[in-house]
Design a protein around this motif. Sequence first.
Motif, PDB file in Angstrom:
ATOM      1  N   PRO A  46       0.811  -1.215   0.000  1.00 46.52           N
ATOM      2  CA  PRO A  46       0.000   0.000   0.000  1.00 46.52           C
ATOM      3  C   PRO A  46       0.855   1.280   0.000  1.00 46.52           C
ATOM      4  O   PRO A  46       0.476   2.287  -0.601  1.00 46.52           O
ATOM      5  CB  PRO A  46      -0.819  -0.088   1.293  1.00 46.52           C
ATOM      6  CG  PRO A  46      -0.806  -1.512   1.660  1.00 46.52           C
ATOM      7  CD  PRO A  46       0.472  -2.061   1.142  1.00 46.52           C
ATOM      8  N   LEU A  47       2.004   1.232   0.653  1.00 40.87           N
ATOM      9  CA  LEU A  47       2.888   2.395   0.663  1.00 40.87           C
ATOM     10  C   LEU A  47       3.403   2.685  -0.734  1.00 40.87           C
ATOM     11  O   LEU A  47       3.457   3.843  -1.165  1.00 40.87           O
ATOM     12  CB  LEU A  47       4.053   2.159   1.623  1.00 40.87           C
ATOM     13  CG  LEU A  47       5.034   3.315   1.795  1.00 40.87           C
ATOM     14  CD1 LEU A  47       4.337   4.525   2.383  1.00 40.87           C
ATOM     15  CD2 LEU A  47       6.190   2.881   2.673  1.00 40.87           C
ATOM     16  N   VAL A  57       1.346   8.842 -11.164  1.00 38.07           N
ATOM     17  CA  VAL A  57       1.192   7.695 -12.057  1.00 38.07           C
ATOM     18  C   VAL A  57       0.129   6.776 -11.481  1.00 38.07           C
ATOM     19  O   VAL A  57      -0.382   6.994 -10.381  1.00 38.07           O
ATOM     20  CB  VAL A  57       2.526   6.925 -12.244  1.00 38.07           C
ATOM     21  CG1 VAL A  57       3.556   7.800 -12.928  1.00 38.07           C
ATOM     22  CG2 VAL A  57       3.054   6.414 -10.927  1.00 38.07           C
ATOM     23  N   LYS A  58      -0.213   5.742 -12.229  1.00 34.04           N
ATOM     24  CA  LYS A  58      -1.238   4.803 -11.767  1.00 34.04           C
ATOM     25  C   LYS A  58      -0.734   4.029 -10.542  1.00 34.04           C
ATOM     26  O   LYS A  58       0.457   3.772 -10.401  1.00 34.04           O
ATOM     27  CB  LYS A  58      -1.564   3.809 -12.876  1.00 34.04           C
ATOM     28  CG  LYS A  58      -2.214   4.436 -14.074  1.00 34.04           C
ATOM     29  CD  LYS A  58      -2.484   3.365 -15.101  1.00 34.04           C
ATOM     30  CE  LYS A  58      -3.051   3.959 -16.360  1.00 34.04           C
ATOM     31  NZ  LYS A  58      -3.228   2.950 -17.418  1.00 34.04           N
ATOM     32  N   ALA A  59      -1.667   3.634  -9.720  1.00 31.34           N
ATOM     33  CA  ALA A  59      -1.316   2.889  -8.508  1.00 31.34           C
ATOM     34  C   ALA A  59      -0.670   1.546  -8.854  1.00 31.34           C
ATOM     35  O   ALA A  59       0.214   1.081  -8.128  1.00 31.34           O
ATOM     36  CB  ALA A  59      -2.552   2.657  -7.651  1.00 31.34           C
ATOM     37  N   GLU A  60      -1.060   0.954  -9.982  1.00 31.46           N
ATOM     38  CA  GLU A  60      -0.495  -0.336 -10.379  1.00 31.46           C
ATOM     39  C   GLU A  60       0.996  -0.216 -10.676  1.00 31.46           C
ATOM     40  O   GLU A  60       1.751  -1.164 -10.479  1.00 31.46           O
ATOM     41  CB  GLU A  60      -1.206  -0.876 -11.626  1.00 31.46           C
ATOM     42  CG  GLU A  60      -2.669  -1.184 -11.408  1.00 31.46           C
ATOM     43  CD  GLU A  60      -3.566   0.030 -11.626  1.00 31.46           C
ATOM     44  OE1 GLU A  60      -3.132   1.008 -12.268  1.00 31.46           O
ATOM     45  OE2 GLU A  60      -4.691  -0.001 -11.128  1.00 31.46           O
ATOM     46  N   SER A  64       5.271  -2.380  -8.967  1.00 27.32           N
ATOM     47  CA  SER A  64       6.335  -3.113  -9.666  1.00 27.32           C
ATOM     48  C   SER A  64       7.604  -3.221  -8.837  1.00 27.32           C
ATOM     49  O   SER A  64       8.255  -4.259  -8.816  1.00 27.32           O
ATOM     50  CB  SER A  64       6.637  -2.462 -11.016  1.00 27.32           C
ATOM     51  OG  SER A  64       7.107  -1.146 -10.812  1.00 27.32           O
ATOM     52  N   ARG A  65       7.987  -2.179  -8.144  1.00 27.83           N
ATOM     53  CA  ARG A  65       9.242  -2.208  -7.389  1.00 27.83           C
ATOM     54  C   ARG A  65       9.181  -3.120  -6.153  1.00 27.83           C
ATOM     55  O   ARG A  65      10.056  -3.943  -5.965  1.00 27.83           O
ATOM     56  CB  ARG A  65       9.642  -0.784  -6.993  1.00 27.83           C
ATOM     57  CG  ARG A  65      10.987  -0.714  -6.323  1.00 27.83           C
ATOM     58  CD  ARG A  65      12.055  -1.199  -7.268  1.00 27.83           C
ATOM     59  NE  ARG A  65      13.317  -1.264  -6.546  1.00 27.83           N
ATOM     60  CZ  ARG A  65      14.323  -1.967  -6.957  1.00 27.83           C
ATOM     61  NH1 ARG A  65      14.265  -2.644  -8.071  1.00 27.83           N
ATOM     62  NH2 ARG A  65      15.439  -2.003  -6.277  1.00 27.83           N
TER      63      ARG A  65
END
Length: 71
Positions: A46-47, A57-60, A64-65
């Motif tokens: 969530p962070l 940018v998008k939450a999705e 990735s990281r």
Amino acid sequence: MTLQLIPALPLATFRPRLLDSLKGYNRRRLIADTAAGVTVGMVALPLAMAFAIASGVKAEQGNSRPLSVCF
């Protein structure tokens, strides 16, 4: 030019350091480490999404990281 080969160590003398570091590791510590990993995952995802949204940018894309660090 002569090629010098490094003499191979006998396989019997090879001992991975991981085995030494796991000495004394038991089920109780495994359960504690698993709980800690789940807790970090519950906070990190969530962070990361919040940082992505705050960056515009998008939450999705924020996921990735933290997911790539797991592997």
